[in-house]
Design an enzyme around this catalytic site. Structure first.
Site, PDB file in Angstrom:
ATOM      1  CG  ASN A   9      60.350  34.621  27.589  1.00  0.00           C
ATOM      2  OD1 ASN A   9      60.333  33.971  26.557  1.00  0.00           O
ATOM      3  ND2 ASN A   9      61.265  35.548  27.835  1.00  0.00           N
ATOM      4  CB  ALA A  10      56.307  32.103  24.058  1.00  0.00           C
ATOM      5  CE  LYS A  11      62.045  34.554  20.936  1.00  0.00           C
ATOM      6  NZ  LYS A  11      63.056  35.539  20.449  1.00  0.00           N
ATOM      7  CG  ASP A  71      66.272  36.538  38.753  1.00  0.00           C
ATOM      8  OD1 ASP A  71      65.684  37.074  37.790  1.00  0.00           O
ATOM      9  OD2 ASP A  71      66.971  37.187  39.544  1.00  0.00           O
ATOM     10  CG  ASP A 157      70.810  35.076  23.991  1.00  0.00           C
ATOM     11  OD1 ASP A 157      71.544  34.902  24.980  1.00  0.00           O
ATOM     12  OD2 ASP A 157      69.742  34.462  23.821  1.00  0.00           O
TER      13      ASP A 157
END
Length: 203
Positions: A9-11, A71, A157
């Protein structure tokens, strides 16, 4: 020191890089796409801590690098703390953020607004090749809203407003979210541990 963050996950990578930069911890952070592929152990744990350790241990074993893994998920009060560890695959397919979010909204559709309490929870693990392991935690309380708002962030989010805020996590800037987020809390604590280990290694 090179450290593996066990994610594609690049974020998440960007988030931890920002946190490490802000704390001044000098490590080279790499992700799973930066190391030779290895079989990833299924997340079979029933707690956030167990799943974080599963991923961290697998990374160390496969690469020999100190490995960070987390996690995290959302817990909804009226769903008895679910989706919890199943947050990423709540709708049945791992990582389908839109489907997961819509399923949760459907499940609480008849619940009065005052009972839409929720929290983001994170457990982060740091494992070293010599067997040392550390776990840190983060917790961000808040509430759900009925319709998604905002374009930043990911996962749940857009439907989560943290306590004391009027904007969803997806309406916050990256810096604003890092400052309060469950993952930010856990990763800052891990960054502190990394800094201590680096200092000790330099003694």
């Amino acid at each position: 020191m090179k450290v593996l963050l066990a994610t594609r996950n690049a974020k998440k990578l960007g988030e931890l890089r920002r946190i490490l930069d802000a704390t001044g911890v000098d490590v080279e952070l790499v992700g799973l796409d930066d190391v030779p592929p290895y079989p990833e152990t299924p997340e079979t744990g029933l707690t956030f801590e167990e799943n974080a350790l599963i991923k961290a241990r697998a990374g160390v074993e496969a690469t020999g690098l100190p490995t960070v893994a987390d996690d995290s998920g959302i817990t909804v009060d009226v769903l008895n703390g679910m989706p919890g560890v199943f947050s990423a695959r709540w709708a049945g397919r791992h990582g389908d953020d839109e489907a997961n979010l819509r399923l949760v909204l459907g499940q609480v559709a008849d619940v009065p607004d005052e009972h839409l309490g929720a929290a983001f929870v994170c457990a982060a693990a740091l494992a070293f090749p010599d067997g040392r392991e550390y776990i840190t935690h983060g917790h961000l309380p808040g509430r759900l809203i009925r319709e998604p708002r905002g374009e930043n962030g990911f996962g749940y989010d857009p439907i989560f407003v943290a306590t004391g805020n009027s904007r969803t996590n997806a309406e916050l800037t990256s810096e604003e979210k890092d400052a309060i987020s469950h993952r930010g809390q856990a990763m800052r604590a891990l960054a502190e541990i990394l800094g201590e280990q680096l200092a000790r290694a330099g003694d």
